[in-house]
Motif scaffolding. Structure first.
Motif, PDB file in Angstrom:
ATOM      1  N   ILE A  13      42.574 -20.323  34.020  1.00 24.78           N
ATOM      2  CA  ILE A  13      41.496 -21.314  33.887  1.00 24.78           C
ATOM      3  C   ILE A  13      40.576 -21.251  35.104  1.00 24.78           C
ATOM      4  O   ILE A  13      39.355 -21.275  34.969  1.00 24.78           O
ATOM      5  N   GLY A  14      41.172 -21.146  36.287  1.00 26.24           N
ATOM      6  CA  GLY A  14      40.358 -21.042  37.508  1.00 26.24           C
ATOM      7  C   GLY A  14      39.488 -19.798  37.503  1.00 26.24           C
ATOM      8  O   GLY A  14      38.325 -19.844  37.908  1.00 26.24           O
ATOM      9  N   TYR A  15      40.059 -18.702  37.043  1.00 31.88           N
ATOM     10  CA  TYR A  15      39.273 -17.473  36.997  1.00 31.88           C
ATOM     11  C   TYR A  15      38.110 -17.618  36.020  1.00 31.88           C
ATOM     12  O   TYR A  15      36.972 -17.286  36.322  1.00 31.88           O
ATOM     13  N   VAL A  16      38.425 -18.130  34.833  1.00 30.11           N
ATOM     14  CA  VAL A  16      37.391 -18.266  33.802  1.00 30.11           C
ATOM     15  C   VAL A  16      36.283 -19.201  34.277  1.00 30.11           C
ATOM     16  O   VAL A  16      35.093 -18.910  34.122  1.00 30.11           O
ATOM     17  N   MET A  17      36.670 -20.312  34.884  1.00 26.76           N
ATOM     18  CA  MET A  17      35.661 -21.283  35.306  1.00 26.76           C
ATOM     19  C   MET A  17      34.888 -20.800  36.533  1.00 26.76           C
ATOM     20  O   MET A  17      33.730 -21.175  36.725  1.00 26.76           O
ATOM     21  N   GLY A  18      35.532 -19.991  37.356  1.00 21.44           N
ATOM     22  CA  GLY A  18      34.883 -19.571  38.588  1.00 21.44           C
ATOM     23  C   GLY A  18      34.231 -18.207  38.519  1.00 21.44           C
ATOM     24  O   GLY A  18      33.605 -17.770  39.488  1.00 21.44           O
ATOM     25  N   GLU A  27      33.923 -15.388  26.870  1.00 21.70           N
ATOM     26  CA  GLU A  27      34.203 -15.170  25.446  1.00 21.70           C
ATOM     27  C   GLU A  27      35.208 -14.044  25.259  1.00 21.70           C
ATOM     28  O   GLU A  27      36.083 -14.112  24.386  1.00 21.70           O
ATOM     29  N   GLN A  28      35.098 -13.010  26.075  1.00 25.68           N
ATOM     30  CA  GLN A  28      36.034 -11.889  25.996  1.00 25.68           C
ATOM     31  C   GLN A  28      37.461 -12.366  26.327  1.00 25.68           C
ATOM     32  O   GLN A  28      38.415 -12.037  25.614  1.00 25.68           O
ATOM     33  N   ILE A  29      37.596 -13.125  27.377  1.00 28.31           N
ATOM     34  CA  ILE A  29      38.915 -13.653  27.768  1.00 28.31           C
ATOM     35  C   ILE A  29      39.442 -14.593  26.701  1.00 28.31           C
ATOM     36  O   ILE A  29      40.627 -14.563  26.351  1.00 28.31           O
TER      37      ILE A  29
END
Length: 92
Positions: A13-18, A27-29
């Motif tokens: 979640i941190g990676y996606v948000m950051g 979208e890929q993730i």
């Protein structure tokens, strides 16, 4: 295991948000995580892990109940001994 999964979820979640890659990477993730979670092999493994966890929890509960039966509710004289220790005056 639960802590590890929570950490991995938090990291994802941190990676996606950051991420600076933007909406496309998000979208890929999202698609990849959905594919993984819908995979029958993953669902089967999760079911097996859940069953094993329930089995271990049941065994632990049984052992705890067995041990509880072996431990007396109150040790005779225990409170008296504690009160005697507290009432003694030690020379300073």
């Amino acid at each position: 295991m639960k802590a590890r999964m929570m950490f991995m979820a938090g990291a994802a979640i941190g990676y996606v948000m950051g991420t600076k890659a933007g909406r496309e990477r998000y979208e890929q993730i999202k698609r990849l995580s959905q594919q993984v979670s819908e995979n029958p092999n993953v669902q089967e493994a999760a079911g097996k892990l859940r069953a094993k966890g329930e089995e271990f929890a049941g065994a632990a509960k049984g052992k705890a109940e067995h041990l509880k039966e072996r431990v007396p509710e109150q040790m005779p004289g225990r409170h008296k001994a504690v009160e005697d220790e507290q009432s003694q005056v030690y020379p300073g």
